[in-house]
Design a protein around this motif. Structure first.
Motif, PDB file in Angstrom:
ATOM      1  N   UNK A  66     -15.446  -7.923 -16.418  1.00 41.51           N
ATOM      2  CA  UNK A  66     -15.924  -6.499 -15.735  1.00 41.51           C
ATOM      3  C   UNK A  66     -14.810  -5.444 -15.462  1.00 41.51           C
ATOM      4  N   UNK A  67     -13.747  -5.621 -14.775  1.00 43.65           N
ATOM      5  CA  UNK A  67     -12.719  -5.175 -13.713  1.00 43.65           C
ATOM      6  C   UNK A  67     -11.668  -5.493 -14.643  1.00 43.65           C
ATOM      7  N   UNK A  68     -11.423  -5.677 -16.041  1.00 37.40           N
ATOM      8  CA  UNK A  68      -9.425  -6.053 -16.494  1.00 37.40           C
ATOM      9  C   UNK A  68      -9.117  -5.395 -16.448  1.00 37.40           C
ATOM     10  N   UNK A  69      -9.190  -3.565 -16.614  1.00 39.49           N
ATOM     11  CA  UNK A  69      -8.439  -2.833 -16.576  1.00 39.49           C
ATOM     12  C   UNK A  69      -8.077  -2.000 -15.326  1.00 39.49           C
ATOM     13  N   UNK A  70      -8.681  -2.717 -14.028  1.00 40.85           N
ATOM     14  CA  UNK A  70      -8.544  -2.229 -13.233  1.00 40.85           C
ATOM     15  C   UNK A  70      -7.517  -2.509 -11.599  1.00 40.85           C
ATOM     16  N   UNK A  71      -6.784  -1.387 -11.237  1.00 41.51           N
ATOM     17  CA  UNK A  71      -6.004  -1.870 -10.460  1.00 41.51           C
ATOM     18  C   UNK A  71      -6.137  -1.287  -8.920  1.00 41.51           C
ATOM     19  N   UNK A  72      -6.722  -2.182  -8.101  1.00 39.18           N
ATOM     20  CA  UNK A  72      -7.414  -1.722  -6.796  1.00 39.18           C
ATOM     21  C   UNK A  72      -6.392  -1.983  -5.482  1.00 39.18           C
ATOM     22  N   UNK A  73      -6.708  -0.767  -5.231  1.00 38.59           N
ATOM     23  CA  UNK A  73      -6.111  -1.031  -3.302  1.00 38.59           C
ATOM     24  C   UNK A  73      -7.707  -0.996  -2.814  1.00 38.59           C
ATOM     25  N   UNK A  74      -7.154  -2.091  -2.077  1.00 38.47           N
ATOM     26  CA  UNK A  74      -8.057  -1.991  -0.524  1.00 38.47           C
ATOM     27  C   UNK A  74      -7.182  -1.512   0.689  1.00 38.47           C
ATOM     28  N   UNK A  75      -8.046  -0.586   0.932  1.00 41.17           N
ATOM     29  CA  UNK A  75      -8.307  -0.336   2.642  1.00 41.17           C
ATOM     30  C   UNK A  75      -8.175  -1.716   4.001  1.00 41.17           C
ATOM     31  N   UNK A  76      -7.814  -1.412   4.771  1.00 42.03           N
ATOM     32  CA  UNK A  76      -8.385  -2.730   5.228  1.00 42.03           C
ATOM     33  C   UNK A  76      -8.850  -4.180   4.624  1.00 42.03           C
ATOM     34  N   UNK A 130       1.643  -4.285   3.875  1.00 40.47           N
ATOM     35  CA  UNK A 130       1.039  -3.555   5.468  1.00 40.47           C
ATOM     36  C   UNK A 130       1.393  -1.870   6.170  1.00 40.47           C
ATOM     37  N   UNK A 131       0.601  -1.587   6.279  1.00 48.46           N
ATOM     38  CA  UNK A 131       0.301   0.120   6.213  1.00 48.46           C
ATOM     39  C   UNK A 131      -0.520   0.876   7.552  1.00 48.46           C
ATOM     40  N   UNK A 132      -0.039   1.532   8.205  1.00 47.60           N
ATOM     41  CA  UNK A 132      -1.072   2.276   9.153  1.00 47.60           C
ATOM     42  C   UNK A 132      -1.539   2.925   8.635  1.00 47.60           C
ATOM     43  N   UNK A 133      -2.684   3.617   8.320  1.00 49.35           N
ATOM     44  CA  UNK A 133      -3.028   4.313   7.564  1.00 49.35           C
ATOM     45  C   UNK A 133      -3.209   5.936   8.968  1.00 49.35           C
ATOM     46  N   UNK A 134      -2.907   5.573  10.095  1.00 54.15           N
ATOM     47  CA  UNK A 134      -2.992   6.468  10.729  1.00 54.15           C
ATOM     48  C   UNK A 134      -1.929   7.641  10.962  1.00 54.15           C
ATOM     49  N   UNK A 135      -0.646   7.439   9.873  1.00 50.56           N
ATOM     50  CA  UNK A 135       0.850   7.700   9.961  1.00 50.56           C
ATOM     51  C   UNK A 135       0.792   8.377   8.364  1.00 50.56           C
ATOM     52  N   UNK A 175      -7.191   8.515   7.973  1.00 53.19           N
ATOM     53  CA  UNK A 175      -6.701   7.539   6.982  1.00 53.19           C
ATOM     54  C   UNK A 175      -7.285   7.419   6.054  1.00 53.19           C
ATOM     55  N   UNK A 176      -8.669   7.741   6.024  1.00 50.67           N
ATOM     56  CA  UNK A 176      -8.976   7.575   4.238  1.00 50.67           C
ATOM     57  C   UNK A 176      -8.348   9.111   3.261  1.00 50.67           C
TER      58      UNK A 176
END
Ligand SMILES: CCCCC/C=C/C(=O)SCCNC(=O)CCNC(=O)[C@H](O)C(C)(C)COP(=O)(O)OP(=O)(O)OC[C@H]1O[C@@H](n2cnc3c(N)ncnc32)[C@H](O)[C@@H]1OP(=O)(O)O
Ligand SMILES: NC(=O)C1=CN([C@@H]2O[C@H](COP(=O)(O)OP(=O)(O)OC[C@H]3O[C@@H](n4cnc5c(N)ncnc54)[C@H](OP(=O)(O)O)[C@@H]3O)[C@@H](O)[C@H]2O)C=CC1
Length: 283
Positions: free
Chosen positions: A6-16, A66-71, A121-122
């Motif tokens: 279903x999601x074969x062509x997707x590249x997904x960033x999940x924060x947290x 690793x990433x601090x989304x506040x920055x 951050x979002x």
């Protein structure tokens, strides 16, 4: 329930992505053929997520940064690094911070500790992904994880509700502004899911036989139970899939109908001051 690709062509960033719900969504996306990048502040939590069997069995398609989304500079650098290997197709704004407190006792730093990752951050991540999609003429989808309390408000977690309501406004606004550019904006509003941090930050025991946690919450939920992480992950997968292509600007609640009768924090209104003092001492 879904086709395996279903999601074969997707590249997904999940924060947290090192947290409970982020990890569950990432595992489901991988099962359905996507490539996944996880981000969060703690490298240890990210490593633990990558080592979890549900993710490790798809190790060739799972990475973490690793990433601090506040920055904002850190968010820009993370996106630059991700795009070096190819464009994302989906951003999942899942990272958040939250704790219960009497609002009049919050310091400015405490308010920012919540608004920083949950709202700013979002937004930073959405801007970085959105401008890359627009510049390249690529399609993209942003899925934001809100809370039913974006609709009801919720006593003792006002900054979090402000952040979630802000993300809902972003979802609606950019659905219109970026829709013609091929970018879809969707959101999920979960009710109570018994994750480790939600129990610790939102239902801490305050002594006097109050053990805290989610015990007892189910009875005010119309269908009589808490949410299950696999249900949230399946809803997320559907919203990112082809059959959902015409859905944008929408927020889907997943809470067994709970927010239609209560925000879920009304019991806290009966807490005596000593309980608040005890919880504050323990932070
Ligand atoms: C019925 C269920 C509905 C559920 C709805 C929604 C649920 C969720 O969102 S669950 C997700 C919760 N997840 C997290 O919170 C994970 C991330 N957590 C964190 O980042 C931290 O635990 C944090 C939020 C507590 C803050 O971390 P950090 O930025 O490192 O902050 P500091 O420790 O430096 O503190 C900054 C500032 O905030 C004050 N503070 C921290 N905790 C509390 C508290 N429990 N009560 C009051 N104030 C708190 C702290 O004292 C600092 O302020 P100053 O003392 O003025 O410097
Ligand atoms: N559990 C529930 O009942 C509900 C949850 N939600 C929402 O679901 C989402 C996931 O919640 P849940 O899995 O329970 O919580 P978790 O605390 O497990 O997940 C949140 C993640 O956000 C990350 N995070 C926090 N601050 C930052 C930051 N500054 N930069 C990068 N990452 C950060 C944390 O990782 P690290 O600390 O390593 O940075 C953590 O892994 C959140 O948006 C939450 O508001 C909504 C309603 C109900």
């Amino acid at each position: 329930m879904f086709r395996d690709d279903l999601l074969r062509d997707e590249r997904i960033l999940v924060t947290g992505g090192g947290g409970d719900l982020g990890r569950a969504m990432a595992a489901r996306f991988l099962d359905l053929g996507a490539s996944v990048v996880l981000c969060g502040r703690s490298p240890e939590r990210l490593d633990a997520a990558l080592a979890a069997p549900a993710i490790a069995r798809h190790a060739e398609r799972a990475t973490a940064l690793p990433c601090d989304l506040r920055d904002p500079a850190a968010v820009a650098a993370m996106m630059e690094r991700i795009w070096q290997d190819g464009p994302l197709t989906v951003l999942v704004n899942n990272a958040a911070a939250n704790f219960i407190a009497q609002t009049e006792r919050l310091s400015a730093r405490a308010a920012d500790a919540i608004l920083g990752p949950s709202l700013h951050g979002a937004l930073y991540a959405t801007l970085e992904a959105g401008r890359r999609w627009i510049d390249a003429g690529d399609r993209g989808t942003v899925l934001s994880i809100l809370s039913t309390s974006a609709r009801t408000g919720r006593a003792f977690t006002a900054p979090s509700e402000m952040a979630k309501a802000g993300l809902e406004a972003m979802t609606k606004s950019l659905a219109v502004e970026w829709g013609p550019k091929g970018i879809r904006m969707v959101a999920i509003a979960p009710g109570a899911f018994e994750t480790e941090t939600a129990a610790r930050q939102l239902r801490p025991g305050a002594g006097d036989g109050d053990e805290g946690g989610f015990a007892g919450l189910a009875e005010w939920i119309p269908d009589g139970r808490l949410g299950r992480t696999d249900e949230l992950a399946d809803l997320a997968a559907f919203l990112l899939s082809g059959p959902a292509a015409h859905i944008t600007g929408e927020t889907i609640a997943i809470d067994g109908g709970a927010h239609l009768r209560s925000s879920g924090a009304e019991d806290l209104l009966r807490w005596p001051q000593e309980k608040w003092d005890a919880v504050r001492q323990r932070r």
